[in-house]
Enzyme design. Sequence first.
Site, PDB file in Angstrom:
ATOM      1  N   ASP A 337       4.249   2.084   3.103  1.00 21.56           N
ATOM      2  CA  ASP A 337       3.215   1.967   4.116  1.00 21.56           C
ATOM      3  C   ASP A 337       2.081   2.949   3.771  1.00 21.56           C
ATOM      4  O   ASP A 337       2.342   4.099   3.411  1.00 21.56           O
ATOM      5  CB  ASP A 337       3.828   2.322   5.476  1.00 21.56           C
ATOM      6  N   GLU A 366       0.742  -0.465   0.274  1.00 24.88           N
ATOM      7  CA  GLU A 366      -0.625  -0.705   0.738  1.00 24.88           C
ATOM      8  C   GLU A 366      -1.522   0.292   0.009  1.00 24.88           C
ATOM      9  O   GLU A 366      -1.358   1.506   0.185  1.00 24.88           O
ATOM     10  CB  GLU A 366      -0.733  -0.460   2.237  1.00 24.88           C
TER      11      GLU A 366
END
Length: 638
Positions: A337, A366
């Site tokens: 994340d 990400e």
Amino acid sequence: MKKITVLLSATLLVACSEPKPMYLTVDEYPAPQAEICEMQYSPNQTQFQVWAPAADAVTLRLYAQGEGGEPEKAVQMSRCKEGLWSAQVKGDLLGRFYTFAIVQDSVAYDETPGIFAKAVGVNGQRGAIIRLADTDPEGWADDQRPALASTADAVIYEMHWRDISIADNSGIANKGKYLSLTEEAGIGRLKKLGVTHIHILPSYDYSTVDETRLDEPQYNWGYDPLNYNVPEGSYSTDPFNPLTRIREFKQMVMACHKAGIRVVLDVVYNHTVNVEGSNFHRTAPGYFHRKDSLGQWGNASGCSNETASERPMMRKFMLESVAYWMNEYHIDGFRFDLMGIHDIETMNQIAATTRAIDPQVLIYGEGWACNTPVLADSLCAMKAHAAQLDGIAVFSDELRDALRGPFWSDTQGAFLVGEAGHENDIRFGIEGGINGWAAQPQQLISYVSCHDDMCLVDRLRATKPGIKRAELIALHQLAQTAVFTSQGIPFIYAGEEVLRDKKGVHNTYNSPDSVNAIDWSRQEDYAPTLQYYSNLIAMRRHHKAFHMGDAELVRQHLHFLDSPSLTVAYQIDGTAVGDTWQQIIVVLNANKTAQTISIPAGTYTIAAKQGVLNEEGLGTIKGNTLRVAPQSAMIIFK
Ligand code: CA
């Protein structure tokens, strides 16, 4: 208050007595060489250790229960080298719970199970004294990762435990639980669909869902980490029993592996639920979180804090944590994340460490942050620096946004709704980003929707008000044909194969089940689309030409064809990778009219047209032009 028996150091088997060092800044804290082991049980004694370099005193508390009640014992821990404190407690402590409480600069911090608890009581407030071997389900020693020749072969399915199982018509008995995938009704769907990996939304112990009130419906994605190395309790059948969540998580992994599916964990090391409540802050205040030049906590996560992966102990923590999930839980990959908050060096060490355990481990993240990190941009694992990230894949917002529209607006469409000008960004994604930030095509995660933002159905409805069922289906399938014929790694959000919607809600992180649950009656309602998805996935897996796994091969053997506005057409030479399909042509047509494309003359077999896909062929065509129906993809081969 009940009197607490304080065990004096005389009862300890080993007592260090290091003097307190002077540190001017947290950067001077020493990082221990050895692996962190906060609790080591044996029938005669249990050893405790915690890293709290600047503490003035550390107390170990032992409890009979995972929550509530007074401690049975409190033990003053003694200061050892490298910032560690230790205590050994005689006797058989199996089944007891423990916490550490530090005092530093006259501040008594709240109790914590430590940063590396491997088992916890309900709601993760106390560590649990267990033998990990007791959590192994039958057959666990024989569990094996499914074969995977290359990460380029992966097909990822992103899911939340409640979404896939909570509906009455899911056919699953263990609703909202890890065990849902140990049931044929759960795992059978994934097998049939043909994905190689499931990516499970955060399933480490997170904070928001109250595990003592599971009779009430509570929903959260879980991006509020509490204990990074313990499974979340609310997805187990008994969060009060520390063994249950661990055993059931392993049962789930084993069921997936038996079905040939690997398991990717969504990990959120970039921030903690908050600063004060985090185990990091309660052991080494100020060390694990970044502060900006004004002395404020960094907020690159958008959650009021960001962690400091560049500091030795945070880096060590992350490395040991991922290795632990792989070794103890047989996890096969990680999705980071807001990876852009982490530093490049840490991510590369993670890639090396995990690859040493399994060469085909899947690492992706990400490549961005919510806000600008405190750490210098040149050091951050952002998408722009993907070429420096050793084999780590990054989500392509280029392909996503070119298909569905930009992230900053839910109502602005793009290619799918007939807006010209996005064709090149689609081409960028089709070739796996190798003419941009990706060094290799499998470094690009190819997708059109995920748990964030509107799901594809809602986005199509928002960008094309009044869209009818037939058009919705056509555009949905067109979008995923782009995703699944991309040289990047394709990724879908659970339920898209049955055109799941989320009632138009943009951010459903804590929306009720009524919004997030997948209504499985859609399997019948959208049977042809479900079939299209599984055929599309099978076609990709059977044909290496769609995932060559090498930038040079893609450069040489994938060529875009001249084609009209609102179309993307390309040819792949399958012979280069030994594919039985020697020449493949794919055309994506977002026009509301049929389009004609010039192609190399020949006789071709049709694999896909007008929303139907069949590898065995849907007839043949001959000539040097290809007529492609409106709002559809066509795939031909010879
Ligand atoms: Ca929890």
